[in-house]
Design a protein around this motif. Structure first.
Motif, PDB file in Angstrom:
ATOM      1  N   LEU A 185       0.819  -1.217   0.000  1.00  0.00           N
ATOM      2  CA  LEU A 185       0.000   0.000   0.000  1.00  0.00           C
ATOM      3  C   LEU A 185       0.846   1.257   0.000  1.00  0.00           C
ATOM      4  O   LEU A 185       0.411   2.309  -0.504  1.00  0.00           O
ATOM      5  N   LEU A 186       2.041   1.190   0.543  1.00  0.00           N
ATOM      6  CA  LEU A 186       2.878   2.382   0.672  1.00  0.00           C
ATOM      7  C   LEU A 186       3.348   2.934  -0.664  1.00  0.00           C
ATOM      8  O   LEU A 186       3.883   4.044  -0.717  1.00  0.00           O
ATOM      9  N   ARG A 187       3.165   2.204  -1.734  1.00  0.00           N
ATOM     10  CA  ARG A 187       3.624   2.715  -3.028  1.00  0.00           C
ATOM     11  C   ARG A 187       2.597   3.606  -3.719  1.00  0.00           C
ATOM     12  O   ARG A 187       2.898   4.204  -4.756  1.00  0.00           O
ATOM     13  N   HIS A 188       1.391   3.713  -3.159  1.00  0.00           N
ATOM     14  CA  HIS A 188       0.319   4.482  -3.809  1.00  0.00           C
ATOM     15  C   HIS A 188       0.331   5.931  -3.334  1.00  0.00           C
ATOM     16  O   HIS A 188       0.049   6.224  -2.161  1.00  0.00           O
ATOM     17  N   ASP A 189       0.620   6.849  -4.249  1.00  0.00           N
ATOM     18  CA  ASP A 189       0.733   8.267  -3.896  1.00  0.00           C
ATOM     19  C   ASP A 189      -0.526   8.792  -3.221  1.00  0.00           C
ATOM     20  O   ASP A 189      -0.444   9.631  -2.311  1.00  0.00           O
ATOM     21  N   GLU A 190      -1.702   8.309  -3.664  1.00  0.00           N
ATOM     22  CA  GLU A 190      -2.952   8.861  -3.151  1.00  0.00           C
ATOM     23  C   GLU A 190      -3.092   8.681  -1.643  1.00  0.00           C
ATOM     24  O   GLU A 190      -3.767   9.480  -0.974  1.00  0.00           O
ATOM     25  N   LEU A 191      -2.482   7.633  -1.093  1.00  0.00           N
ATOM     26  CA  LEU A 191      -2.631   7.367   0.340  1.00  0.00           C
ATOM     27  C   LEU A 191      -1.810   8.315   1.206  1.00  0.00           C
ATOM     28  O   LEU A 191      -1.946   8.306   2.430  1.00  0.00           O
ATOM     29  N   TYR A 192      -0.994   9.150   0.587  1.00  0.00           N
ATOM     30  CA  TYR A 192      -0.200  10.113   1.346  1.00  0.00           C
ATOM     31  C   TYR A 192      -0.962  11.421   1.565  1.00  0.00           C
ATOM     32  O   TYR A 192      -0.421  12.367   2.133  1.00  0.00           O
ATOM     33  N   ALA A 193      -2.204  11.457   1.134  1.00  0.00           N
ATOM     34  CA  ALA A 193      -3.051  12.618   1.383  1.00  0.00           C
ATOM     35  C   ALA A 193      -3.576  12.569   2.807  1.00  0.00           C
ATOM     36  O   ALA A 193      -4.005  11.522   3.283  1.00  0.00           O
ATOM     37  N   SER A 194      -3.540  13.702   3.489  1.00  0.00           N
ATOM     38  CA  SER A 194      -4.086  13.786   4.839  1.00  0.00           C
ATOM     39  C   SER A 194      -5.547  14.204   4.746  1.00  0.00           C
ATOM     40  O   SER A 194      -5.852  15.314   4.324  1.00  0.00           O
ATOM     41  N   ARG A 195      -6.427  13.317   5.138  1.00  0.00           N
ATOM     42  CA  ARG A 195      -7.869  13.551   5.005  1.00  0.00           C
ATOM     43  C   ARG A 195      -8.516  13.644   6.387  1.00  0.00           C
ATOM     44  O   ARG A 195      -9.357  12.844   6.768  1.00  0.00           O
ATOM     45  N   SER A 196      -8.084  14.608   7.165  1.00  0.00           N
ATOM     46  CA  SER A 196      -8.636  14.883   8.496  1.00  0.00           C
ATOM     47  C   SER A 196      -8.599  13.670   9.407  1.00  0.00           C
ATOM     48  O   SER A 196      -9.631  13.267   9.974  1.00  0.00           O
ATOM     49  N   PRO A 197      -7.437  13.052   9.604  1.00  0.00           N
ATOM     50  CA  PRO A 197      -7.375  11.889  10.500  1.00  0.00           C
ATOM     51  C   PRO A 197      -7.692  12.268  11.937  1.00  0.00           C
ATOM     52  O   PRO A 197      -7.411  13.396  12.381  1.00  0.00           O
ATOM     53  N   GLY A 198      -8.280  11.345  12.682  1.00  0.00           N
ATOM     54  CA  GLY A 198      -8.662  11.606  14.060  1.00  0.00           C
ATOM     55  C   GLY A 198      -7.448  11.711  14.976  1.00  0.00           C
ATOM     56  O   GLY A 198      -6.482  10.938  14.854  1.00  0.00           O
ATOM     57  N   LEU A 199      -7.498  12.649  15.895  1.00  0.00           N
ATOM     58  CA  LEU A 199      -6.372  12.852  16.813  1.00  0.00           C
ATOM     59  C   LEU A 199      -6.161  11.641  17.710  1.00  0.00           C
ATOM     60  O   LEU A 199      -5.026  11.319  18.075  1.00  0.00           O
ATOM     61  N   THR A 200      -7.246  10.960  18.095  1.00  0.00           N
ATOM     62  CA  THR A 200      -7.092   9.780  18.956  1.00  0.00           C
ATOM     63  C   THR A 200      -6.228   8.727  18.268  1.00  0.00           C
ATOM     64  O   THR A 200      -5.311   8.164  18.877  1.00  0.00           O
ATOM     65  N   CYS A 201      -6.505   8.456  17.002  1.00  0.00           N
ATOM     66  CA  CYS A 201      -5.709   7.477  16.267  1.00  0.00           C
ATOM     67  C   CYS A 201      -4.268   7.945  16.119  1.00  0.00           C
ATOM     68  O   CYS A 201      -3.330   7.165  16.311  1.00  0.00           O
ATOM     69  N   LEU A 202      -4.089   9.189  15.762  1.00  0.00           N
ATOM     70  CA  LEU A 202      -2.736   9.707  15.561  1.00  0.00           C
ATOM     71  C   LEU A 202      -1.912   9.590  16.836  1.00  0.00           C
ATOM     72  O   LEU A 202      -0.754   9.150  16.818  1.00  0.00           O
ATOM     73  N   ARG A 203      -2.496   9.983  17.948  1.00  0.00           N
ATOM     74  CA  ARG A 203      -1.759   9.943  19.218  1.00  0.00           C
ATOM     75  C   ARG A 203      -1.468   8.512  19.650  1.00  0.00           C
ATOM     76  O   ARG A 203      -0.373   8.199  20.113  1.00  0.00           O
ATOM     77  N   ALA A 204      -2.459   7.633  19.502  1.00  0.00           N
ATOM     78  CA  ALA A 204      -2.257   6.250  19.920  1.00  0.00           C
ATOM     79  C   ALA A 204      -1.196   5.561  19.071  1.00  0.00           C
ATOM     80  O   ALA A 204      -0.350   4.823  19.587  1.00  0.00           O
ATOM     81  N   LEU A 205      -1.215   5.819  17.778  1.00  0.00           N
ATOM     82  CA  LEU A 205      -0.267   5.155  16.890  1.00  0.00           C
ATOM     83  C   LEU A 205       1.141   5.727  17.006  1.00  0.00           C
ATOM     84  O   LEU A 205       2.103   5.080  16.570  1.00  0.00           O
ATOM     85  N   ALA A 206       1.252   6.903  17.596  1.00  0.00           N
ATOM     86  CA  ALA A 206       2.574   7.480  17.833  1.00  0.00           C
ATOM     87  C   ALA A 206       3.208   6.961  19.118  1.00  0.00           C
ATOM     88  O   ALA A 206       4.368   7.279  19.416  1.00  0.00           O
ATOM     89  N   SER A 207       2.490   6.125  19.874  1.00  0.00           N
ATOM     90  CA  SER A 207       3.009   5.596  21.137  1.00  0.00           C
ATOM     91  C   SER A 207       3.973   4.448  20.869  1.00  0.00           C
ATOM     92  O   SER A 207       4.200   4.049  19.732  1.00  0.00           O
ATOM     93  N   ASN A 208       4.494   3.891  21.932  1.00  0.00           N
ATOM     94  CA  ASN A 208       5.592   2.932  21.800  1.00  0.00           C
ATOM     95  C   ASN A 208       5.185   1.551  21.292  1.00  0.00           C
ATOM     96  O   ASN A 208       6.000   0.835  20.729  1.00  0.00           O
ATOM     97  N   GLY A 209       3.954   1.135  21.532  1.00  0.00           N
ATOM     98  CA  GLY A 209       3.588  -0.208  21.111  1.00  0.00           C
ATOM     99  C   GLY A 209       2.101  -0.453  21.238  1.00  0.00           C
ATOM    100  O   GLY A 209       1.359   0.382  21.767  1.00  0.00           O
ATOM    101  N   PRO A 210       1.632  -1.596  20.740  1.00  0.00           N
ATOM    102  CA  PRO A 210       0.196  -1.892  20.763  1.00  0.00           C
ATOM    103  C   PRO A 210      -0.320  -2.132  22.168  1.00  0.00           C
ATOM    104  O   PRO A 210       0.401  -2.618  23.036  1.00  0.00           O
ATOM    105  N   ARG A 211      -1.597  -1.795  22.361  1.00  0.00           N
ATOM    106  CA  ARG A 211      -2.250  -2.023  23.640  1.00  0.00           C
ATOM    107  C   ARG A 211      -3.451  -2.938  23.440  1.00  0.00           C
ATOM    108  O   ARG A 211      -3.864  -3.226  22.324  1.00  0.00           O
ATOM    109  N   HIS A 212      -4.015  -3.383  24.561  1.00  0.00           N
ATOM    110  CA  HIS A 212      -5.086  -4.378  24.530  1.00  0.00           C
ATOM    111  C   HIS A 212      -6.234  -3.872  25.382  1.00  0.00           C
ATOM    112  O   HIS A 212      -6.094  -2.914  26.157  1.00  0.00           O
ATOM    113  N   HIS A 213      -7.402  -4.545  25.265  1.00  0.00           N
ATOM    114  CA  HIS A 213      -8.553  -4.173  26.102  1.00  0.00           C
ATOM    115  C   HIS A 213      -8.168  -4.087  27.577  1.00  0.00           C
ATOM    116  O   HIS A 213      -8.628  -3.193  28.302  1.00  0.00           O
ATOM    117  N   ASP A 214      -7.361  -5.026  28.029  1.00  0.00           N
ATOM    118  CA  ASP A 214      -7.040  -5.116  29.450  1.00  0.00           C
ATOM    119  C   ASP A 214      -5.965  -4.140  29.885  1.00  0.00           C
ATOM    120  O   ASP A 214      -5.703  -4.004  31.081  1.00  0.00           O
TER     121      ASP A 214
END
Length: 346
Positions: free
Chosen positions: A111-140
């Motif tokens: 997917l990273l080779r598609h130029d269109e996906l590099y457009a910023s289309r108002s991504p949610g801050l919750t997702c951006l902040r969570a994905l910028a953290s150190n690692g995945p989290r779980h329900h618990d």
């Protein structure tokens, strides 16, 4: 009974393409009230996506969910074990790079080779902040108590997991990577379960909704309550002209439970194969998060009826339609036990 293999493959493409079409339809009116939508687009509201029909972060993240799931699926076939949540986390982190760079790297693949996906289309801050953290989290071990719709709007691909139980579990786990409240991840599990029951098991729509309500009740009563309300409103409003009012009674679609309930309400109102445009229009023309609610409705309707129900003129203007279709076909093939180009996911 499970559907035949060709139908499952087509439902995979229908699910992803339907979601993208709903996303593109609702994007121009996101954040607007019903009255403002009618003021800008006429009494019927927004009735077709613009040209071109641009996707938002909802579809971008759905594609990376599908890609991550298929990478986990192929890895499981190769080595006999899989960790889909961790693989999808890495896929989401790749999506994050598309929001930080202007264009693909020279050696980008997948997917990273598609130029269109590099457009910023108002991504949610919750997702951006969570994905910028150190690692995945779980329900618990959540990193926040977010209950927004940013978890559920991207998890339809989990519906192509091997069983209803796994579909619900993976949908919940994928959403919990960024949304820690049960109202953030449980609706995602319910959506994945609903997609699985429709696309793979061939269940009637109302039966599938009832089963999703029964399962999600254990994890989030609010989602179960709003889905039950959606069923009752659809029964009351079917065949009337008050459909948009019904959607507004379910909330703005900003939370996970609201977004899923509005989408289910719209599909229950217009459940037939020829009703796709009517269903996503109901899901878009309300006060609130129109792109997410119409995207979820499109995913459900596409999982129910496949690509034949999708309007060809809308598809012709859809951004990345071929990429979306190919990923959907591969999801369907993985679920149906058919061969596909696994090297794309290694």
């Amino acid at each position: 009974m499970p559907r035949d293999s060709a139908t499952v493959v087509d439902r995979g493409a229908g699910c992803l393409l339907g979601g993208a079409l709903g996303d593109a339809l609702g994007a121009p009116v996101q954040f607007l009230s019903s009255s403002d939508i009618q003021r800008q687009h006429g009494p019927a509201g927004v009735i077709a996506p613009p040209r071109p029909a641009l996707i938002t972060d909802d579809t971008q993240l759905t594609l990376f969910t599908a890609d991550g799931y298929l990478r986990a699926f192929v890895r499981g076939r190769d080595i006999g074990s899989w960790e889909p949540a961790e693989t999808v986390w890495r896929s989401y982190r790749q999506w994050l790079t598309t929001q930080q760079q202007e264009r693909p790297a020279v050696d980008a693949d997948g997917l990273l080779r598609h130029d269109e996906l590099y457009a910023s289309r108002s991504p949610g801050l919750t997702c951006l902040r969570a994905l910028a953290s150190n690692g995945p989290r779980h329900h618990d071990d959540p990193q926040n108590d977010a209950s927004g719709c940013g978890g559920v709007m991207r998890t339809a691909p989990a519906g192509f997991a091997p069983s209803p139980r796994i579909a619900y579990d993976l949908g919940s786990r994928f959403a919990a990577l960024t949304h820690g409240s049960p109202s953030g991840w449980a609706p995602a599990g319910a959506l994945a379960l609903l997609v699985h029951l429709l696309a793979i098991r061939g269940r009637p729509l109302r039966d599938a909704v009832d089963q999703a309500i029964g399962r999600v009740l254990r994890d989030d009563p609010e989602t179960a309550r709003l889905l039950t309300t959606a069923v009752l409103l659809a029964e009351a409003h079917r065949g009337t002209t008050t459909t948009a009012v019904g959607a507004d009674r379910l909330g703005g679609g900003w939370t996970g439970p609201e977004a899923l309930a509005i989408a289910v309400y719209a599909v229950l109102l217009f459940p037939r194969a020829g009703d796709f445009t009517d269903a996503v229009r109901v899901a878009a023309n309300h006060s609130g998060g129109s792109d997410s609610t119409a995207s979820i409705a499109g995913s459900i309707h596409g999982a129910l009826h496949g690509t034949a129900s999708l309007p060809s003129d809308w598809l012709a203007r859809l951004e990345l339609a071929d990429v979306i279709r190919d990923l959907g076909h591969d999801l369907g093939r993985s679920a149906a036990g058919l061969d596909f180009d696994e090297e794309r996911y290694r």
